[in-house]
Motif scaffolding. Structure first.
Motif, PDB file in Angstrom:
ATOM      1  N   TRP A 271       2.578  15.553  -3.447  1.00 17.94           N
ATOM      2  CA  TRP A 271       3.570  15.089  -4.420  1.00 17.94           C
ATOM      3  C   TRP A 271       3.987  16.229  -5.347  1.00 17.94           C
ATOM      4  CZ3 TRP A 271       3.196  15.138  -9.734  1.00 17.94           C
ATOM      5  CH2 TRP A 271       4.195  14.458 -10.437  1.00 17.94           C
TER       6      TRP A 271
ATOM      7  N   ASP B  92      -2.717  13.332  -1.631  1.00 20.11           N
ATOM      8  CA  ASP B  92      -1.419  12.772  -2.018  1.00 20.11           C
ATOM      9  C   ASP B  92      -0.871  13.495  -3.246  1.00 20.11           C
ATOM     10  OD1 ASP B  92      -1.573  10.895   0.003  1.00 20.11           O
ATOM     11  OD2 ASP B  92      -2.525   9.391  -1.271  1.00 20.11           O
ATOM     12  N   HIS B  93      -1.767  13.840  -4.145  1.00 19.92           N
ATOM     13  CA  HIS B  93      -1.355  14.470  -5.400  1.00 19.92           C
ATOM     14  C   HIS B  93      -0.772  15.858  -5.154  1.00 19.92           C
ATOM     15  CE1 HIS B  93      -2.462  15.017  -9.946  1.00 19.92           C
ATOM     16  NE2 HIS B  93      -1.159  15.005  -9.719  1.00 19.92           N
TER      17      HIS B  93
ATOM     18  N   GLN C  89       0.827  -1.199   0.000  1.00 19.31           N
ATOM     19  CA  GLN C  89       0.000   0.000   0.000  1.00 19.31           C
ATOM     20  C   GLN C  89       0.863   1.251   0.000  1.00 19.31           C
ATOM     21  OE1 GLN C  89      -2.527  -0.542   3.374  1.00 19.31           O
ATOM     22  NE2 GLN C  89      -3.689  -2.211   2.438  1.00 19.31           N
TER      23      GLN C  89
ATOM     24  N   LYS D 264       3.618   5.507  -5.944  1.00 22.01           N
ATOM     25  CA  LYS D 264       3.561   5.338  -7.389  1.00 22.01           C
ATOM     26  C   LYS D 264       2.337   5.988  -8.021  1.00 22.01           C
ATOM     27  CE  LYS D 264       6.174   1.013  -7.800  1.00 22.01           C
ATOM     28  NZ  LYS D 264       6.118  -0.409  -8.207  1.00 22.01           N
ATOM     29  N   ASN D 265       1.270   6.112  -7.264  1.00 21.46           N
ATOM     30  CA  ASN D 265       0.019   6.605  -7.832  1.00 21.46           C
ATOM     31  C   ASN D 265      -0.542   7.790  -7.050  1.00 21.46           C
ATOM     32  OD1 ASN D 265      -0.273   4.343  -9.821  1.00 21.46           O
ATOM     33  ND2 ASN D 265      -0.383   3.149  -7.937  1.00 21.46           N
ATOM     34  N   PRO D 266       0.191   8.883  -6.980  1.00 14.66           N
ATOM     35  CA  PRO D 266      -0.285  10.034  -6.191  1.00 14.66           C
ATOM     36  C   PRO D 266      -1.548  10.664  -6.754  1.00 14.66           C
ATOM     37  CG  PRO D 266       1.607  10.657  -7.511  1.00 14.66           C
ATOM     38  CD  PRO D 266       1.478   9.167  -7.634  1.00 14.66           C
ATOM     39  N   LYS D 267      -1.835  10.452  -8.036  1.00 11.48           N
ATOM     40  CA  LYS D 267      -2.992  11.089  -8.653  1.00 11.48           C
ATOM     41  C   LYS D 267      -4.315  10.475  -8.204  1.00 11.48           C
ATOM     42  CE  LYS D 267      -0.448  12.416 -12.815  1.00 11.48           C
ATOM     43  NZ  LYS D 267      -0.373  12.324 -14.295  1.00 11.48           N
ATOM     44  N   GLU D 268      -4.251   9.345  -7.538  1.00 10.10           N
ATOM     45  CA  GLU D 268      -5.479   8.684  -7.116  1.00 10.10           C
ATOM     46  C   GLU D 268      -6.163   9.417  -5.967  1.00 10.10           C
ATOM     47  OE1 GLU D 268      -4.590   4.653  -6.225  1.00 10.10           O
ATOM     48  OE2 GLU D 268      -4.297   4.075  -8.331  1.00 10.10           O
ATOM     49  N   ASN D 269      -5.421  10.246  -5.253  1.00 15.99           N
ATOM     50  CA  ASN D 269      -5.960  10.949  -4.094  1.00 15.99           C
ATOM     51  C   ASN D 269      -5.523  12.409  -4.170  1.00 15.99           C
ATOM     52  OD1 ASN D 269      -5.904  12.132  -1.380  1.00 15.99           O
ATOM     53  ND2 ASN D 269      -6.493  10.097  -0.664  1.00 15.99           N
TER      54      ASN D 269
ATOM     55  N   ASP E  64       2.136   1.782  -3.454  1.00 12.85           N
ATOM     56  CA  ASP E  64       1.073   2.270  -4.331  1.00 12.85           C
ATOM     57  C   ASP E  64       0.836   3.763  -4.144  1.00 12.85           C
ATOM     58  OD1 ASP E  64      -0.962  -0.746  -4.105  1.00 12.85           O
ATOM     59  OD2 ASP E  64       0.686  -0.197  -5.442  1.00 12.85           O
ATOM     60  N   ILE E  65       0.917   4.233  -2.902  1.00 16.28           N
ATOM     61  CA  ILE E  65       0.702   5.655  -2.636  1.00 16.28           C
ATOM     62  C   ILE E  65       1.772   6.486  -3.330  1.00 16.28           C
ATOM     63  CG2 ILE E  65       0.760   7.420  -0.830  1.00 16.28           C
ATOM     64  CD1 ILE E  65      -0.581   5.411   1.033  1.00 16.28           C
TER      65      ILE E  65
END
Length: 239
Positions: free
Chosen positions: A61, A57-58, A43, A49-54, A46-47
């Motif tokens: 980042w 987080d985005h 997890q 690697k995929n900051p755009k999902e939230n 994933d956070i």
């Protein structure tokens, strides 16, 4: 295990082994064999690697990586994101400060980011910039009104951090030119240690304190000085 069983096991390919693990995970009788540590690690990856999902987080980042246009787009859509925090309490401004992105710092300040926001340990963005010798960020934050005497939960000022490290010469020079230099340099932390003492025991730039502190003390004792901050203090005038 017999030779035939051993041979059969060796013939299993990775997919078969993976399928067997998944079956065990889904079986209530065997699922307890698999601890959640691996899932937590996945997890975390994933956070990152995929900051755009939230959005939170985005925006964090984007600030950390100097992605100004992305940051602007996010903040325009959700202005409250300038106050977003990670699990340690770091805001986008903290992230920009410790990554030394001056343009991001300037933008965040222009849209209302808190220059005095504190992390879970009580660090301000100025603490973050000082800890990494990001002297350009330090200068920008100070120019915007950052408090050089702000204390963390352990009563550490930004100068404590800079004085205790061997790579913070530029940051030290900027901080030591402050009008409140003497007060800050001799302010003790929770362990009753001052930045001046830290520089002598941990850092390599104690001569800077030797050169600057006596001069600063002398200037502050004069009835007149060209330093407007000292004049205001001496004359009890609020600028």
């Amino acid at each position: 295990m017999s030779d035939s069983e051993d041979e059969e096991f060796k013939l299993k390919d990775f997919k078969e082994i993976s399928d067997e693990i998944e079956r065990c995970k889904s079986n209530p009788d065997t699922s307890g064999m698999f601890v959640s540590g691996w899932d937590d690690a996945d997890q975390d990856v994933d956070i990152v690697k995929n900051p755009k999902e939230n959005p939170i987080d985005h925006v964090l980042w984007a600030a950390e990586n100097g992605e100004l246009e992305t940051l602007k787009d996010l903040v325009i859509k959700q202005p409250g994101l300038i106050h977003a925090r990670d699990t340690d309490g770091y805001t986008p401004l903290h992230r920009a400060a410790y990554s030394n992105h001056i343009n991001v710092i300037s933008y965040l300040l222009s849209v209302g980011a808190s220059i005095s926001a504190k992390t879970e340990l009580g660090w301000t963005p100025l603490h973050s910039a000082c800890n990494w010798n990001n002297y350009a960020s330090v200068a920008r934050l100070l120019a915007a009104g950052a408090d050089p005497m702000a204390m963390s939960d352990g009563h550490q000022t930004p100068l404590h951090l800079a004085a205790s490290l061997s790579h913070c010469k530029s940051t030290l020079l900027i901080l030591l030119l402050r009008e409140d230099l003497v007060d800050t340099a001799r302010k003790a932390n929770q362990s009753d240690v001052t930045p001046e003492q830290l520089a002598r025991t941990h850092g390599i730039y104690s001569p800077l304190f030797d050169m600057v502190l006596p001069s600063a003390s002398h200037i502050r004792s004069l009835p007149f000085t060209c330093n407007p901050y000292v004049r205001a203090q001496n004359d009890r005038i609020v600028l």
